[in-house]
Design an enzyme around this catalytic site. Structure first.
Site, PDB file in Angstrom:
ATOM      1  N   ASP A 141       1.097  -2.146  -0.250  1.00 25.69           N
ATOM      2  CA  ASP A 141       1.546  -0.883  -1.084  1.00 25.69           C
ATOM      3  C   ASP A 141       2.877  -1.135  -1.750  1.00 25.69           C
ATOM      4  OD1 ASP A 141       1.867   2.663  -0.844  1.00 25.69           O
ATOM      5  OD2 ASP A 141       0.958   1.202  -2.508  1.00 25.69           O
ATOM      6  N   LYS A 144       3.381  -4.490  -7.339  1.00 27.83           N
ATOM      7  CA  LYS A 144       2.125  -5.075  -7.377  1.00 27.83           C
ATOM      8  C   LYS A 144       2.123  -6.661  -7.682  1.00 27.83           C
ATOM      9  CE  LYS A 144       1.675  -0.979  -6.497  1.00 27.83           C
ATOM     10  NZ  LYS A 144       1.566  -0.657  -4.891  1.00 27.83           N
ATOM     11  N   ASP A 169      -3.340  -1.246  -1.633  1.00 30.97           N
ATOM     12  CA  ASP A 169      -3.464   0.091  -2.732  1.00 30.97           C
ATOM     13  C   ASP A 169      -3.395  -0.313  -4.124  1.00 30.97           C
ATOM     14  OD1 ASP A 169      -1.408   2.912  -3.341  1.00 30.97           O
ATOM     15  OD2 ASP A 169      -3.564   2.748  -3.538  1.00 30.97           O
ATOM     16  N   ASN A 170      -3.775   0.623  -5.031  1.00 34.25           N
ATOM     17  CA  ASN A 170      -3.417   0.228  -6.385  1.00 34.25           C
ATOM     18  C   ASN A 170      -4.111  -0.879  -7.204  1.00 34.25           C
ATOM     19  OD1 ASN A 170      -0.329   1.321  -5.150  1.00 34.25           O
ATOM     20  ND2 ASN A 170      -1.367   2.502  -6.355  1.00 34.25           N
ATOM     21  N   GLU A 199      -3.147   8.682  -6.792  1.00 32.56           N
ATOM     22  CA  GLU A 199      -2.855   9.737  -5.856  1.00 32.56           C
ATOM     23  C   GLU A 199      -2.461  10.884  -6.870  1.00 32.56           C
ATOM     24  OE1 GLU A 199      -1.550   6.835  -5.660  1.00 32.56           O
ATOM     25  OE2 GLU A 199       0.360   6.643  -5.870  1.00 32.56           O
TER      26      GLU A 199
END
Ligand SMILES: O=C(NCCNC(=O)c1cc(-c2ccc(F)cc2)cc(O)c1O)c1cc(O)ncn1
Ligand SMILES: [Mg+2]
Length: 214
Positions: A141, A144, A169-170, A199
């Site tokens: 997380d 990126k 995540d993401n 989120e």
């Protein structure tokens, strides 16, 4: 000088949560992000998926990349078996300072090892500094564009075993296209996408779960 968003988030936890109650800390942060200021915590929707994967894996060795304010650290640590600790890496010292206090407010400081530094520098030190052989569960997380180089680093450092689970995540927003292509194409991983939303928003996002096949 004006406070920072993480500092205001910490204040909201101290005001609205109950000391030693991780669930109330999670709720206080989610309330703050929904009603006061958006912040890049994994959030409640993706957080529930994170909870279910952690519960399924029931890991003995855990690594989180990107502590931020400690929201997902609290989510993971509250589910770990007694005696199990999670190592979490944060690059930004100001964020680490807030995370330390939020994790302590939840009463989970004995289950968390918070390390300041960059993942690229720290991953090769995991074995010698923390006596890790391999990780059972890794939550990605952080930056990126670090997901792909860091998964390759895990392989090179022998930190994965047959069945190690990586949850990222993401993968849609902000997006990690090179990482996704790698884990989905590589014969060494079994990958699965969990659709959700960024989120506290209606924007599409999701988590990618990848099991290392050895
Ligand atoms: O952890 C480090 N940065 C935060 C990573 N996390 C994110 O960037 C992040 C961003 C978003 C996001 C999404 C939409 C949008 F419009 C703006 C931000 C959401 C998320 O859920 C994240 O997780 C970090 C710092 C550093 O200097 N070195 C190594 N790592
Ligand atoms: Mg994130």
């Amino acid at each position: 000088t004006r406070s920072t968003r993480p500092q205001r988030m910490l204040k909201a936890v101290q005001k609205n949560a109950t000391k030693g109650n991780p669930k109330s800390v999670i709720s206080a942060i989610d309330y703050f992000c929904k009603h006061s200021e958006w912040a890049m915590n994994v959030g409640d929707e993706k957080g529930s998926i994170l909870d279910s994967v952690v519960t399924e894996v029931n890991p003995s060795t855990v690594l989180e990349l990107g502590t931020y304010c400690g929201y997902s650290t609290v989510r993971i640590a509250r589910l770990l078996s007694p005696g199990t600790k999670l190592i979490t890496l944060e690059f930004n010292p100001a964020n680490a300072a807030v995370a330390k206090q939020i994790i302590a407010y939840a009463g989970l400081q004995d289950k968390v090892i918070l390390v300041e530094g960059s993942s690229g520098d720290l991953i090769p030190q995991m074995k010698e500094r923390f006596g890790i052989t391999t990780f059972d569960f890794i939550f990605l997380d952080h930056w990126k564009d670090r997901y792909l180089p860091d998964i390759k680093l895990f392989e090179e450092c022998g930190l994965l075993r047959k069945g190690s689970v990586l949850l990222a995540d993401n993968v849609i927003c902000p997006g990690t296209p090179e990482y996704l292509e790698y884990v989905r194409k590589s014969p060494r991983y079994e990958s699965k996408y969990f659709p959700a939303h960024l989120e506290y928003t209606k924007v599409e996002d999701g988590l990618e779960k990848s099991v290392f096949l050895g």
